[in-house]
Scaffold this motif. Structure first.
Motif, short mmCIF file in Angstrom:
data_model
loop_
_atom_site.label_atom_id
_atom_site.label_comp_id
_atom_site.label_asym_id
_atom_site.label_seq_id
_atom_site.Cartn_x
_atom_site.Cartn_y
_atom_site.Cartn_z
N ASP A 208 7.08 -10.70 4.48
CA ASP A 208 6.72 -9.37 4.99
C ASP A 208 5.25 -9.05 4.79
OD1 ASP A 208 6.57 -9.00 2.27
OD2 ASP A 208 8.04 -7.37 2.18
N HIS A 209 4.47 -10.06 4.41
CA HIS A 209 3.03 -9.86 4.22
C HIS A 209 2.32 -11.18 4.49
CE1 HIS A 209 4.57 -11.37 0.34
NE2 HIS A 209 3.43 -12.03 0.30
N THR A 210 1.04 -11.10 4.77
CA THR A 210 0.23 -12.30 4.98
C THR A 210 -0.37 -12.74 3.64
OG1 THR A 210 -1.69 -10.93 5.51
CG2 THR A 210 -0.35 -11.71 7.34
N GLY A 211 -0.97 -13.93 3.64
CA GLY A 211 -1.71 -14.38 2.47
C GLY A 211 -1.19 -15.65 1.84
N GLY A 212 0.12 -15.92 1.96
CA GLY A 212 0.67 -17.13 1.35
C GLY A 212 0.46 -17.15 -0.16
N ALA A 213 -0.17 -18.23 -0.65
CA ALA A 213 -0.44 -18.34 -2.09
C ALA A 213 -1.70 -17.60 -2.50
CB ALA A 213 -0.56 -19.81 -2.48
N ALA A 214 -2.49 -17.15 -1.53
CA ALA A 214 -3.75 -16.46 -1.84
C ALA A 214 -3.54 -14.96 -1.72
CB ALA A 214 -4.85 -16.94 -0.90
N VAL A 215 -2.77 -14.40 -2.63
CA VAL A 215 -2.45 -12.97 -2.59
C VAL A 215 -2.73 -12.33 -3.95
CG1 VAL A 215 -0.68 -13.19 -0.80
CG2 VAL A 215 -0.03 -13.46 -3.21
N SER A 216 -2.83 -11.02 -3.92
CA SER A 216 -2.91 -10.23 -5.15
C SER A 216 -1.69 -9.33 -5.21
CB SER A 216 -4.18 -9.37 -5.15
OG SER A 216 -5.35 -10.17 -5.14
N THR A 217 -1.07 -9.24 -6.38
CA THR A 217 0.12 -8.41 -6.54
C THR A 217 0.08 -7.71 -7.89
OG1 THR A 217 1.36 -10.26 -7.50
CG2 THR A 217 1.56 -9.94 -5.12
N ARG A 218 0.92 -6.69 -8.01
CA ARG A 218 1.12 -6.02 -9.30
C ARG A 218 2.45 -6.52 -9.85
NH1 ARG A 218 -1.59 -2.37 -6.11
NH2 ARG A 218 -3.40 -1.35 -7.10
N PRO A 219 2.44 -7.60 -10.64
CA PRO A 219 3.69 -8.24 -11.05
C PRO A 219 4.42 -7.53 -12.18
CG PRO A 219 1.83 -9.42 -11.98
CD PRO A 219 1.26 -8.35 -11.10
N PHE A 220 3.76 -6.61 -12.86
CA PHE A 220 4.36 -5.97 -14.03
C PHE A 220 4.70 -4.51 -13.72
CE2 PHE A 220 1.20 -9.11 -15.72
CZ PHE A 220 2.14 -10.12 -15.93
N THR A 221 5.94 -4.16 -13.93
CA THR A 221 6.47 -2.85 -13.56
C THR A 221 5.65 -1.71 -14.17
OG1 THR A 221 8.69 -3.80 -13.46
CG2 THR A 221 8.53 -1.39 -13.60
N GLY A 222 5.17 -0.83 -13.30
CA GLY A 222 4.47 0.36 -13.76
C GLY A 222 3.10 0.12 -14.35
N VAL A 223 2.52 -1.06 -14.11
CA VAL A 223 1.22 -1.41 -14.68
C VAL A 223 0.21 -1.61 -13.55
CG1 VAL A 223 -0.08 -3.04 -16.10
CG2 VAL A 223 2.30 -2.49 -16.67
N ASP A 224 -0.90 -0.90 -13.60
CA ASP A 224 -1.89 -0.92 -12.54
C ASP A 224 -2.88 -2.07 -12.74
OD1 ASP A 224 -3.38 -0.29 -10.35
OD2 ASP A 224 -4.34 1.48 -11.24
N ALA A 225 -2.35 -3.29 -12.61
CA ALA A 225 -3.18 -4.49 -12.70
C ALA A 225 -2.81 -5.37 -11.52
CB ALA A 225 -2.95 -5.22 -14.00
N ASP B 148 -6.83 -10.33 2.88
CA ASP B 148 -6.85 -9.04 3.58
C ASP B 148 -8.02 -8.98 4.57
OD1 ASP B 148 -4.63 -8.27 2.17
OD2 ASP B 148 -5.70 -6.91 0.80
N ALA B 149 -9.18 -9.49 4.13
CA ALA B 149 -10.35 -9.51 5.01
C ALA B 149 -10.12 -10.42 6.20
CB ALA B 149 -11.59 -9.95 4.23
N LEU B 150 -9.48 -11.56 5.97
CA LEU B 150 -9.19 -12.49 7.06
C LEU B 150 -8.20 -11.88 8.06
CD1 LEU B 150 -8.95 -15.84 5.08
CD2 LEU B 150 -10.62 -15.30 6.86
N ALA B 151 -7.15 -11.25 7.54
CA ALA B 151 -6.17 -10.61 8.43
C ALA B 151 -6.83 -9.51 9.24
CB ALA B 151 -5.00 -10.06 7.62
N GLY B 152 -7.71 -8.75 8.60
CA GLY B 152 -8.42 -7.69 9.31
C GLY B 152 -9.32 -8.25 10.40
N ALA B 153 -9.99 -9.37 10.11
CA ALA B 153 -10.87 -9.98 11.10
C ALA B 153 -10.08 -10.51 12.28
CB ALA B 153 -11.68 -11.11 10.46
N ALA B 154 -8.92 -11.11 12.00
CA ALA B 154 -8.08 -11.65 13.08
C ALA B 154 -7.55 -10.52 13.96
CB ALA B 154 -6.93 -12.45 12.49
N ARG B 155 -7.06 -9.47 13.34
CA ARG B 155 -6.54 -8.33 14.12
C ARG B 155 -7.65 -7.67 14.94
NH1 ARG B 155 -3.47 -7.17 9.16
NH2 ARG B 155 -1.25 -7.52 9.56
N ALA B 156 -8.81 -7.50 14.32
CA ALA B 156 -9.92 -6.84 15.02
C ALA B 156 -10.35 -7.62 16.26
CB ALA B 156 -11.11 -6.66 14.07
N ALA B 157 -10.15 -8.95 16.19
CA ALA B 157 -10.53 -9.79 17.33
C ALA B 157 -9.43 -9.86 18.38
CB ALA B 157 -10.88 -11.19 16.84
N GLY B 158 -8.25 -9.28 18.07
CA GLY B 158 -7.18 -9.23 19.05
C GLY B 158 -5.97 -10.08 18.75
#
Length: 526
Positions: free
Chosen positions: A46-63, A245-255
């Protein structure tokens, strides 16, 4: 594309359909869309990025952690510039710190912080400047190779002879391309710890001995020392997800159209036109394309096309993410923890320790002293932490364990993962003045902020074959029989491999995505 579009079926004809929305697929999509091609990206998650993603893996922790991949070296600045990406890297002030004990006292080797300081660290550890001079000579040589080889990664594949002429250094060619890297390490360095620090770059994600006759360790070493033409490994500001995120934005912006929640299940092609059958929560659809680019493993490519699968791949790493309330104090009190953890913190990675760990794992046994490396993203880039955590001195740690092949986990993945995690942290604790457990933060439910992933977990979560982060053994960056002009070609004329398993793939580089896009654009000219 957002969740509501996950139920749509895409049935029109595109110039290119890209299977997989990881960073390489997004690079290819952005290049092709900017060149005026119609592009559809199909991503099963449900998201792009594959293995190159950032997530908040710890419940209720803003990291926001770079959960799987975390450093960048092989991404050519050309790609960032060509695609006008809003993305930057930050240089680490320290290259590495390796703790040890000599003469009954804790000490270590700190590399970085200036030439004089590094020279003094070598002399303090080894008793002379001989190892430092050998270090300088060796990395001067790899630096020359890096400056000549790195620019070729986004060009058509050179022949082996052409690459050899480009390098124009017969000693370097022999050391890196012809004989096991262990020979050079043993000839040039005498100290066991120094030897181990050099060798580690040959083993990240690669299960091999220093003298493996297949030279898979040499290929791994080569890719670790040529990045950016310098071999430096930098921190992505904002986390790895900032890049995708920057790559997805660039791809979408180009159509380009990016459809998440769309899993490709079959590719049918006659060499001129291809049909990609994909499945969503709402049913199946078919997209037709002139070209299909597969940003997945060679194993997955074979499954989609019905071809014979490649030999099984196997990963060999334990991946651990942590959040600390504070950095632990070290037994070696001469080093500030903020410097020791600012670069790559080597654990149980002496040359003899690496050999012993490999031998035990190759025999099907867990290493007694599992080697590993630790990275602290937040010391270089605190933006991944919420303001409150950053103000309170919290830090992230990522541990990457070596010589833990997938075969060790097959009988009981959970139990073996926990045992190896315990052993790896014990090796770290041996160099700390306080237990790491005392420094761990807790999540909103009171649980320690720590998660571990085995190769089998990575296969389940990301589709990495055998948990191999490179999809298969890394290739030499030159042409071989059947590799094609760009190293992305398959036996199907209009189906290309643009993932880490392509020639010159592996790591977060975008190189296979760029090269697959160039192959498509060249085909259009023809």
């Amino acid at each position: 594309m957002t969740a509501p579009e996950g139920s749509r079926t895409y049935s029109r004809t595109y110039d290119a359909v890209i299977v997989g929305g990881g960073h390489n697929g997004l690079v290819a999509a952005a290049y092709l869309a900017r060149a005026g091609r119609s592009v559809l990206v199909l991503e099963r998650l449900d998201h792009t990025g594959g293995a190159a993603v950032s997530t908040r893996p710890f419940t209720g922790v803003d990291a926001r952690l770079s959960r799987y991949s975390y450093l960048v070296s092989l991404l050519p600045p050309k790609i960032v510039q060509d695609l006008d990406l809003d993305f930057r890297l930050s240089t680490r002030t320290i290259s590495s710190y390796t703790p040890t004990e000599r003469g009954g006292r804790p000490t270590g080797l700190l590399v970085g912080g200036g030439e004089q300081r590094t020279r003094e660290a070598f002399a303090r550890l080894t008793g002379s400047e001989d190892e430092y001079r050998a270090w300088q000579r060796f990395y001067d040589m790899t630096g020359r190779v890096a400056r000549r080889v790195f620019p070729t990664l986004t060009e058509p594949l050179p022949t082996r002879d052409a690459l050899r002429r480009t390098i124009d250094d017969e000693e370097a060619w022999r050391v890196l391309f012809e004989e096991p890297i262990g020979v050079a390490v043993e000839e040039r360095f005498a100290d066991d710890l120094v030897r181990g620090v050099v060798l580690t770059d040959a083993l990240i994600g690669t299960f091999a001995d220093a003298h493996d006759p297949t030279l898979r360790q040499n290929r791994c070493f080569l890719y670790h020392v040529i990045g950016g033409g310098t071999g430096a490994w930098d921190v992505p500001v904002g986390g790895m997800g900032a890049l995708t995120d920057a790559l997805a934005g660039a791809a979408r912006a180009a159509g380009a159209v990016i459809a998440t929640g769309h899993q490709a299940v079959r590719i049918d092609t006659d060499g001129r036109t291809a049909e990609v059958t994909h499945r969503t929560a709402g049913g199946e659809g078919v997209a037709t394309a002139r070209h299909v680019l597969v940003n997945a493993s060679p194993r997955e490519l074979a499954a989609l096309t019905g071809d014979t699968p490649p030999p099984p791949a196997e990963g060999a790493q334990l991946k651990v993410n942590m959040l600390l309330e504070r950095l632990p104090r070290l037994r070696d009190s001469s080093v500030d923890p903020r410097e020791a953890f600012a670069g790559t913190f080597h654990i149980a990675e002496g040359y003899g320790q690496l050999a012993a760990a490999y031998q035990r794992a190759a025999a099907g046994e867990l290493p007694d002293a599992p080697p590993s490396e630790i990275y602290c993203h937040s010391l270089t880039d605190p933006t991944i932490l919420g303001p409150d955590l950053a103000a309170r001195g919290y830090q992230t740690l990522t541990l990457f364990g070596l010589h833990t092949p997938a075969r060790l986990f097959e009988q009981d993945n959970d139990a073996v993962r926990e045992e190896l995690l315990k052993s790896a942290l014990a090796q770290l604790d041996a160099h700390l003045a306080e237990p790491l457990a005392d420094c761990l933060a807790t999540d909103a439910d009171g649980r320690p902020c720590l998660e571990a992933r085995s190769p089998l977990d990575l296969e389940r979560d990301l589709g990495l074959p055998g948990g191999n982060i490179f999809h298969r053994d890394l290739s030499w960056p030159h042409a071989q029989d059947g590799t094609g002009r760009w190293g992305v070609e398959t036996r199907h004329t209009n189906v290309l491999l643009c993932g880490a398993g392509a020639v010159r793939g592996g790591g977060v580089s975008g190189v296979p995505g760029h090269n697959a896009a160039m192959a498509v654009l060249e085909a259009g000219k023809d």
